[in-house]
Motif scaffolding. Structure first.
Motif, PDB file in Angstrom:
ATOM      1  N   LEU A  38       0.799  -1.222   0.000  1.00  0.00           N
ATOM      2  CA  LEU A  38       0.000   0.000   0.000  1.00  0.00           C
ATOM      3  C   LEU A  38       0.833   1.273   0.000  1.00  0.00           C
ATOM      4  O   LEU A  38       0.277   2.365   0.028  1.00  0.00           O
ATOM      5  CB  LEU A  38      -0.917   0.019   1.227  1.00  0.00           C
ATOM      6  N   HIS A 295      -6.991  -6.799   4.057  1.00  0.00           N
ATOM      7  CA  HIS A 295      -6.262  -5.777   3.308  1.00  0.00           C
ATOM      8  C   HIS A 295      -6.278  -6.067   1.812  1.00  0.00           C
ATOM      9  O   HIS A 295      -6.311  -5.138   1.005  1.00  0.00           O
ATOM     10  CB  HIS A 295      -4.843  -5.599   3.878  1.00  0.00           C
ATOM     11  N   ILE A 299      -7.931  -3.431  -0.750  1.00  0.00           N
ATOM     12  CA  ILE A 299      -7.217  -2.923  -1.926  1.00  0.00           C
ATOM     13  C   ILE A 299      -8.059  -3.095  -3.185  1.00  0.00           C
ATOM     14  O   ILE A 299      -8.159  -2.197  -4.021  1.00  0.00           O
ATOM     15  CB  ILE A 299      -5.859  -3.645  -2.075  1.00  0.00           C
ATOM     16  N   PHE A 302     -10.950  -0.396  -3.152  1.00  0.00           N
ATOM     17  CA  PHE A 302     -10.515   0.963  -3.474  1.00  0.00           C
ATOM     18  C   PHE A 302     -10.018   1.066  -4.911  1.00  0.00           C
ATOM     19  O   PHE A 302     -10.142   2.123  -5.539  1.00  0.00           O
ATOM     20  CB  PHE A 302      -9.437   1.414  -2.488  1.00  0.00           C
ATOM     21  N   GLU A 308      -7.551   3.522  -7.239  1.00  0.00           N
ATOM     22  CA  GLU A 308      -6.319   3.687  -6.458  1.00  0.00           C
ATOM     23  C   GLU A 308      -6.027   2.393  -5.723  1.00  0.00           C
ATOM     24  O   GLU A 308      -6.904   1.811  -5.103  1.00  0.00           O
ATOM     25  CB  GLU A 308      -6.482   4.829  -5.444  1.00  0.00           C
ATOM     26  N   ASP A 309      -4.784   1.927  -5.827  1.00  0.00           N
ATOM     27  CA  ASP A 309      -4.435   0.692  -5.120  1.00  0.00           C
ATOM     28  C   ASP A 309      -3.294   0.866  -4.140  1.00  0.00           C
ATOM     29  O   ASP A 309      -2.782  -0.110  -3.607  1.00  0.00           O
ATOM     30  CB  ASP A 309      -4.096  -0.423  -6.116  1.00  0.00           C
ATOM     31  N   SER A 311      -1.256   4.206  -1.541  1.00  0.00           N
ATOM     32  CA  SER A 311      -0.736   5.540  -1.252  1.00  0.00           C
ATOM     33  C   SER A 311      -0.402   5.574   0.231  1.00  0.00           C
ATOM     34  O   SER A 311      -0.830   4.710   1.004  1.00  0.00           O
ATOM     35  CB  SER A 311      -1.765   6.620  -1.584  1.00  0.00           C
ATOM     36  N   SER A 313      -1.466   7.710   2.443  1.00  0.00           N
ATOM     37  CA  SER A 313      -2.670   7.948   3.230  1.00  0.00           C
ATOM     38  C   SER A 313      -3.499   6.674   3.351  1.00  0.00           C
ATOM     39  O   SER A 313      -4.084   6.395   4.408  1.00  0.00           O
ATOM     40  CB  SER A 313      -3.499   9.068   2.595  1.00  0.00           C
ATOM     41  N   MET A 314      -3.571   5.886   2.266  1.00  0.00           N
ATOM     42  CA  MET A 314      -4.299   4.624   2.321  1.00  0.00           C
ATOM     43  C   MET A 314      -3.600   3.652   3.272  1.00  0.00           C
ATOM     44  O   MET A 314      -4.257   2.942   4.037  1.00  0.00           O
ATOM     45  CB  MET A 314      -4.418   4.012   0.927  1.00  0.00           C
ATOM     46  N   GLY A 317      -4.448   4.619   6.761  1.00  0.00           N
ATOM     47  CA  GLY A 317      -5.838   4.283   7.046  1.00  0.00           C
ATOM     48  C   GLY A 317      -6.020   2.797   7.314  1.00  0.00           C
ATOM     49  O   GLY A 317      -6.725   2.404   8.262  1.00  0.00           O
ATOM     50  N   PHE A 318      -5.396   1.961   6.508  1.00  0.00           N
ATOM     51  CA  PHE A 318      -5.506   0.512   6.699  1.00  0.00           C
ATOM     52  C   PHE A 318      -4.916   0.096   8.042  1.00  0.00           C
ATOM     53  O   PHE A 318      -5.495  -0.735   8.758  1.00  0.00           O
ATOM     54  CB  PHE A 318      -4.800  -0.230   5.565  1.00  0.00           C
TER      55      PHE A 318
END
Length: 353
Positions: A38, A295, A299, A302, A308-309, A311, A313-314, A317-318
Motif C-alpha cells: 500500500l 487488506h 485494496i 478501493f 487507487e491501489d 498511497s 494515506s491509504m 488508514g488501513f
C-alpha cells in the motif's frame, strides 16, 4: 487476550507463554506487507529516510511471514516433542487441511485482480512440502534449511536455463516460488524446535540473524564487485534484491527474520509495559489471516471504486482501521473471524484415528 499458537489461530497450551512474542512478530510481518502493498509502489532512491525505511519491508516482511509459518507447523505438530500416534496423525491432518484451505483462499483473493501477489497459495504449498519434516530436530532442520537455501535457488536457475519453455508455476515460477520459499519455512521450524525460554538463547538467535544478514547482503555486495564482468544472467544469481529468489537473498532475509524474532522476545522481556503499548500490533498478529484477507479485499475495493491501489494515506488508514478492528474484536471474541473458520474446518481432523 487471545493466545493463538499458529498463524491462523490454533491453540497449543504448551506454547502459550511465548505466543505474545510471536504474535508481536507476526503483527509486524502483517503491517510490513501492508507497507509493501500500500506504500504507493516502488520506492525511488532519493526519497529520504522514510522512503528507505518503507523499502526495508519489501521482501523481508513476507519472508518473516514464511518463517513464522514454519514456527506454526511445529506448534501444531508438537514443539517440545513431535506428537505421535493418534495425536500425531490428527496434527498432520490439521496442517494438511490448513494448507488446502489456504490454497483455496489464496485463489479467491487472486481472482479479485489486485496488483498484490497473494502469498497464501504458495504458503499452503510450502506447508505440504515441509510437513514430512516435522519430526526432525532443531539441528537437522537447521542444516536442511541451509542446504535448501544453497541448492534450490541454483536448481531453479538451471531449470530456467535448460527448460525455458517449461512452466512449473508455482513451484518454480511466480512471486513466491516454492523452491525458494521452502527454506524460510524450514528455518522457522528449526527456530521453533530451539529452547527459547532464556534470554541467552534469544541473544544467540539475534546474533545468528545478524551473521546471516551480513553473509547474505554483504556476500552479494562483495560478489558483484569482485565479478563485475559476469553475464547478466549470472548476475541474477548474485543479487540479494527483494524477491530475487537467490541464495544471498534467502540468507539475508532469513537473518532479518531472526533479528526481528529475537528483538521481539528481548523487548517483551526487558520492558514489562511494552505489551500495552504495542497491543494493536499483537492483536493483528493474533488474527493475521483475517488481517491479511481484509487488506487484499480492501485494496480490491478501493481499486475498483477510486482507481487507487496504494498511497501513504491509504496505508495509514488501513493500519489504523484494521488495528482498531483487531483490538475491539478481541475484546469480545478469542479469535479472529477467519481464524474461527479455519479452526472449524481443520477440526475435521479429530475424526482421524
Amino acid at each position: 487476550m487471545a493466545k493463538n499458537a499458529s498463524i491462523e489461530g490454533t491453540s497449543d497450551g504448551s506454547a502459550v507463554d511465548r505466543l505474545v512474542d510471536i504474535d508481536f512478530a507476526r503483527g509486524l510481518a502483517v503491517f510490513g506487507m501492508y507497507v509493501a502493498h500500500l506504500g504507493g509502489g516502488p520506492i525511488p532512491d532519493d526519497v529520504g529516510l522514510v522512503g528507505n525505511l518503507m523499502g526495508l519491508a519489501d521482501g523481508r516482511s513476507s519472508a518473516l511471514f514464511a518463517v513464522l509459518a514454519g514456527f506454526s507447523i511445529i506448534l501444531i505438530t508438537g514443539r517440545k516433542a513431535p506428537k505421535s500416534g493418534e495425536a500425531g496423525r490428527q496434527a498432520v491432518a490439521r496442517v494438511a487441511i490448513r494448507a488446502l484451505v489456504l490454497l483455496a483462499i489464496g485463489s479467491i483473493l487472486t481472482c479479485l485482480g489486485t496488483r498484490v501477489a497473494v502469498i497464501l497459495g504458495p504458503y499452503g504449498i510450502c506447508f505440504l512440502l515441509v510437513l514430512p519434516l516435522y519430526r526432525l530436530s532443531a539441528q537437522q532442520l537447521g542444516l536442511l534449511a541451509a542446504g535448501t537455501a544453497l541448492v534450490l535457488p541454483q536448481m531453479r536457475f538451471l531449470l530456467f536455463q535448460l527448460f525455458p519453455e517449461v512452466y512449473l508455476d508455482p513451484v518454480v515460477h511466480g512471486d513466491y516460488p516454492a523452491m525458494t520459499w521452502v527454506p524460510f519455512v524450514i528455518a522457522g521450524m528449526a527456530i521453533a524446535r530451539l529452547s527459547l525460554d532464556t534470554q541467552a538463547m534469544h541473544w544467540r538467535l539475534g546474533l545468528a540473524g545478524v551473521a546471516l544478514a551480513a553473509l547474505g547482503y554483504g556476500g552479494s555486495w562483495l560478489a558483484l564487485r569482485l565479478l563485475p564482468s559476469v553475464s547478466a544472467a549470472l548476475k541474477k544469481v548474485l543479487v540479494a534484491a527483494p524477491h530475487s529468489e537467490t541464495t544471498f537473498s534467502i540468507l539475508g532475509n532469513t537473518g532479518c527474520a531472526m533479528i526481528v524474532l529475537a528483538a521481539c522476545w528481548l523487548a517483551m522481556d526487558a520492558l514489562p509495559h511494552l505489551r500495552k503499548l504495542v497491543w494493536p500490533i499483537i492483536a493483528v498478529g493474533s488474527m493475521s489471516l483475517t488481517a491479511y484477507v481484509l487488506h487484499i479485499v480492501g485494496i480490491a475495493y478501493f481499486n475498483r471504486m477510486l482507481g487507487e491501489d496504494g498511497s501513504l494515506s491509504m496505508l495509514f488508514g488501513f493500519v489504523v482501521v484494521i488495528g482498531t478492528f483487531a483490538v475491539l474484536w478481541l475484546r469480545v471474541f478469542q479469535r479472529g473471524p477467519m481464524e474461527v473458520l479455519m479452526g472449524r474446518i481443520t477440526d475435521l481432523a479429530r475424526h482421524i484415528h
